[in-house]
Scaffold this motif. Structure first.
Motif, PDB file in Angstrom:
ATOM      1  N   PHE A  16       0.838  -1.202   0.000  1.00 25.37           N
ATOM      2  CA  PHE A  16       0.000   0.000   0.000  1.00 25.37           C
ATOM      3  C   PHE A  16       0.875   1.255   0.000  1.00 25.37           C
ATOM      4  CE2 PHE A  16      -3.351   2.886   1.385  1.00 25.37           C
ATOM      5  CZ  PHE A  16      -4.455   2.362   0.747  1.00 25.37           C
ATOM      6  N   GLY A  17       1.943   1.248   0.794  1.00 28.64           N
ATOM      7  CA  GLY A  17       2.864   2.378   0.847  1.00 28.64           C
ATOM      8  C   GLY A  17       3.602   2.586  -0.461  1.00 28.64           C
ATOM      9  N   VAL A  18       4.054   1.508  -1.079  1.00 25.05           N
ATOM     10  CA  VAL A  18       4.765   1.627  -2.352  1.00 25.05           C
ATOM     11  C   VAL A  18       3.832   2.173  -3.437  1.00 25.05           C
ATOM     12  CG1 VAL A  18       5.819   0.273  -4.207  1.00 25.05           C
ATOM     13  CG2 VAL A  18       6.517  -0.103  -1.841  1.00 25.05           C
ATOM     14  N   LEU A  19       2.608   1.700  -3.467  1.00 22.54           N
ATOM     15  CA  LEU A  19       1.652   2.223  -4.441  1.00 22.54           C
ATOM     16  C   LEU A  19       1.398   3.711  -4.212  1.00 22.54           C
ATOM     17  CD1 LEU A  19      -0.961  -0.677  -4.605  1.00 22.54           C
ATOM     18  CD2 LEU A  19       0.638   0.018  -6.390  1.00 22.54           C
ATOM     19  N   TYR A  20       1.314   4.106  -2.960  1.00 22.71           N
ATOM     20  CA  TYR A  20       1.081   5.517  -2.642  1.00 22.71           C
ATOM     21  C   TYR A  20       2.259   6.377  -3.086  1.00 22.71           C
ATOM     22  CZ  TYR A  20      -0.093   9.703  -0.028  1.00 22.71           C
ATOM     23  OH  TYR A  20      -0.386  10.995   0.318  1.00 22.71           O
ATOM     24  N   VAL A  21       3.472   5.935  -2.770  1.00 19.15           N
ATOM     25  CA  VAL A  21       4.675   6.691  -3.128  1.00 19.15           C
ATOM     26  C   VAL A  21       4.851   6.731  -4.642  1.00 19.15           C
ATOM     27  CG1 VAL A  21       7.202   6.664  -2.978  1.00 19.15           C
ATOM     28  CG2 VAL A  21       5.829   6.309  -0.927  1.00 19.15           C
ATOM     29  N   ALA A  22       4.503   5.656  -5.328  1.00 15.56           N
ATOM     30  CA  ALA A  22       4.665   5.590  -6.776  1.00 15.56           C
ATOM     31  C   ALA A  22       3.621   6.426  -7.524  1.00 15.56           C
ATOM     32  CB  ALA A  22       4.590   4.146  -7.246  1.00 15.56           C
ATOM     33  N   GLY A  23       2.632   6.931  -6.811  1.00 10.84           N
ATOM     34  CA  GLY A  23       1.623   7.774  -7.445  1.00 10.84           C
ATOM     35  C   GLY A  23       0.457   7.008  -8.030  1.00 10.84           C
ATOM     36  N   ALA A  24       0.289   5.771  -7.630  1.00 10.64           N
ATOM     37  CA  ALA A  24      -0.805   4.967  -8.174  1.00 10.64           C
ATOM     38  C   ALA A  24      -2.170   5.476  -7.716  1.00 10.64           C
ATOM     39  CB  ALA A  24      -0.645   3.511  -7.754  1.00 10.64           C
ATOM     40  N   PHE A  25      -2.197   6.230  -6.629  1.00  4.13           N
ATOM     41  CA  PHE A  25      -3.465   6.740  -6.116  1.00  4.13           C
ATOM     42  C   PHE A  25      -3.730   8.179  -6.545  1.00  4.13           C
ATOM     43  CE2 PHE A  25      -2.430   3.630  -2.605  1.00  4.13           C
ATOM     44  CZ  PHE A  25      -3.304   2.667  -3.075  1.00  4.13           C
ATOM     45  N   GLU A  26      -2.951   8.670  -7.502  1.00  4.37           N
ATOM     46  CA  GLU A  26      -3.138  10.038  -7.970  1.00  4.37           C
ATOM     47  C   GLU A  26      -4.483  10.149  -8.678  1.00  4.37           C
ATOM     48  OE1 GLU A  26      -0.913  12.930 -11.083  1.00  4.37           O
ATOM     49  OE2 GLU A  26       0.345  11.731  -9.737  1.00  4.37           O
ATOM     50  N   GLY A  27      -5.283  11.082  -8.220  1.00  2.00           N
ATOM     51  CA  GLY A  27      -6.603  11.271  -8.792  1.00  2.00           C
ATOM     52  C   GLY A  27      -7.682  10.439  -8.126  1.00  2.00           C
ATOM     53  N   VAL A  28      -7.305   9.567  -7.220  1.00  2.00           N
ATOM     54  CA  VAL A  28      -8.281   8.752  -6.497  1.00  2.00           C
ATOM     55  C   VAL A  28      -8.749   9.553  -5.283  1.00  2.00           C
ATOM     56  CG1 VAL A  28      -8.650   6.596  -5.233  1.00  2.00           C
ATOM     57  CG2 VAL A  28      -7.168   6.623  -7.236  1.00  2.00           C
ATOM     58  N   PRO A  29     -10.045   9.669  -5.072  1.00  2.00           N
ATOM     59  CA  PRO A  29     -10.537  10.430  -3.925  1.00  2.00           C
ATOM     60  C   PRO A  29     -10.024   9.858  -2.606  1.00  2.00           C
ATOM     61  CG  PRO A  29     -12.331   9.902  -5.425  1.00  2.00           C
ATOM     62  CD  PRO A  29     -11.132   9.154  -5.893  1.00  2.00           C
ATOM     63  N   PRO A  30      -9.738  10.726  -1.626  1.00  2.00           N
ATOM     64  CA  PRO A  30      -9.230  10.255  -0.332  1.00  2.00           C
ATOM     65  C   PRO A  30     -10.141   9.228   0.342  1.00  2.00           C
ATOM     66  CG  PRO A  30      -8.986  12.626  -0.487  1.00  2.00           C
ATOM     67  CD  PRO A  30      -9.766  12.186  -1.683  1.00  2.00           C
ATOM     68  N   ALA A  31     -11.439   9.376   0.181  1.00  2.00           N
ATOM     69  CA  ALA A  31     -12.363   8.424   0.806  1.00  2.00           C
ATOM     70  C   ALA A  31     -12.172   7.022   0.227  1.00  2.00           C
ATOM     71  CB  ALA A  31     -13.798   8.883   0.613  1.00  2.00           C
ATOM     72  N   ASP A  32     -11.886   6.931  -1.057  1.00  5.87           N
ATOM     73  CA  ASP A  32     -11.650   5.625  -1.678  1.00  5.87           C
ATOM     74  C   ASP A  32     -10.325   5.028  -1.207  1.00  5.87           C
ATOM     75  OD1 ASP A  32     -14.022   5.765  -3.020  1.00  5.87           O
ATOM     76  OD2 ASP A  32     -13.128   6.431  -4.918  1.00  5.87           O
ATOM     77  N   ARG A  33      -9.320   5.870  -1.016  1.00  4.83           N
ATOM     78  CA  ARG A  33      -8.041   5.385  -0.491  1.00  4.83           C
ATOM     79  C   ARG A  33      -8.218   4.811   0.903  1.00  4.83           C
ATOM     80  NH1 ARG A  33      -4.146  10.518  -1.758  1.00  4.83           N
ATOM     81  NH2 ARG A  33      -4.916  10.883  -3.847  1.00  4.83           N
ATOM     82  N   VAL A  34      -8.908   5.570   1.750  1.00  2.00           N
ATOM     83  CA  VAL A  34      -9.138   5.119   3.130  1.00  2.00           C
ATOM     84  C   VAL A  34     -10.004   3.868   3.131  1.00  2.00           C
ATOM     85  CG1 VAL A  34     -10.204   5.738   5.333  1.00  2.00           C
ATOM     86  CG2 VAL A  34      -8.807   7.407   4.118  1.00  2.00           C
ATOM     87  N   GLY A  35     -11.008   3.840   2.283  1.00  5.80           N
ATOM     88  CA  GLY A  35     -11.878   2.660   2.205  1.00  5.80           C
ATOM     89  C   GLY A  35     -11.119   1.418   1.782  1.00  5.80           C
ATOM     90  N   GLY A  36     -10.222   1.558   0.812  1.00  4.40           N
ATOM     91  CA  GLY A  36      -9.409   0.415   0.391  1.00  4.40           C
ATOM     92  C   GLY A  36      -8.502  -0.076   1.498  1.00  4.40           C
ATOM     93  N   PHE A  37      -7.937   0.864   2.244  1.00  2.00           N
ATOM     94  CA  PHE A  37      -7.072   0.483   3.359  1.00  2.00           C
ATOM     95  C   PHE A  37      -7.873  -0.199   4.467  1.00  2.00           C
ATOM     96  CE2 PHE A  37      -4.877   1.319   7.352  1.00  2.00           C
ATOM     97  CZ  PHE A  37      -3.631   0.795   7.066  1.00  2.00           C
ATOM     98  N   VAL A  38      -9.014   0.405   4.808  1.00  2.00           N
ATOM     99  CA  VAL A  38      -9.839  -0.138   5.901  1.00  2.00           C
ATOM    100  C   VAL A  38     -10.388  -1.515   5.545  1.00  2.00           C
ATOM    101  CG1 VAL A  38     -12.020   0.236   7.153  1.00  2.00           C
ATOM    102  CG2 VAL A  38     -10.391   2.102   6.886  1.00  2.00           C
TER     103      VAL A  38
END
Length: 65
Positions: A16-38
């Motif tokens: 999850f951290g590597v994807l975040y640093v690599a920019g894979a979540f660019e343009g993804v709403p924060p709620a979707d990021r948190v939901g995927g993590f949760v």
């Protein structure tokens, strides 16, 4: 926390951290990021629980390495 639980969680957090640093979540709403993590953490714990149950059901108390 034992190794059976810690290693898969560490792996999930690492990916999850590597994807975040690599920019894979660019343009993804924060709620979707948190939901995927949760939802990801319980999914990993469910896999660990299933493996632990299956290992206990087989009766393998000793590691066969």
């Amino acid at each position: 926390m034992n190794r059976l639980t810690a290693l898969p969680l560490f792996g999930f957090l690492t990916v999850f951290g590597v994807l975040y640093v690599a920019g894979a979540f660019e343009g993804v709403p924060p709620a979707d990021r948190v939901g995927g993590f949760v939802l990801g953490v319980p999914a990993v714990l469910a896999l660990v629980a299933g493996f632990s149950f299956a290992k206990g059901y087989r009766g393998d108390d000793e590691e066969s390495t």
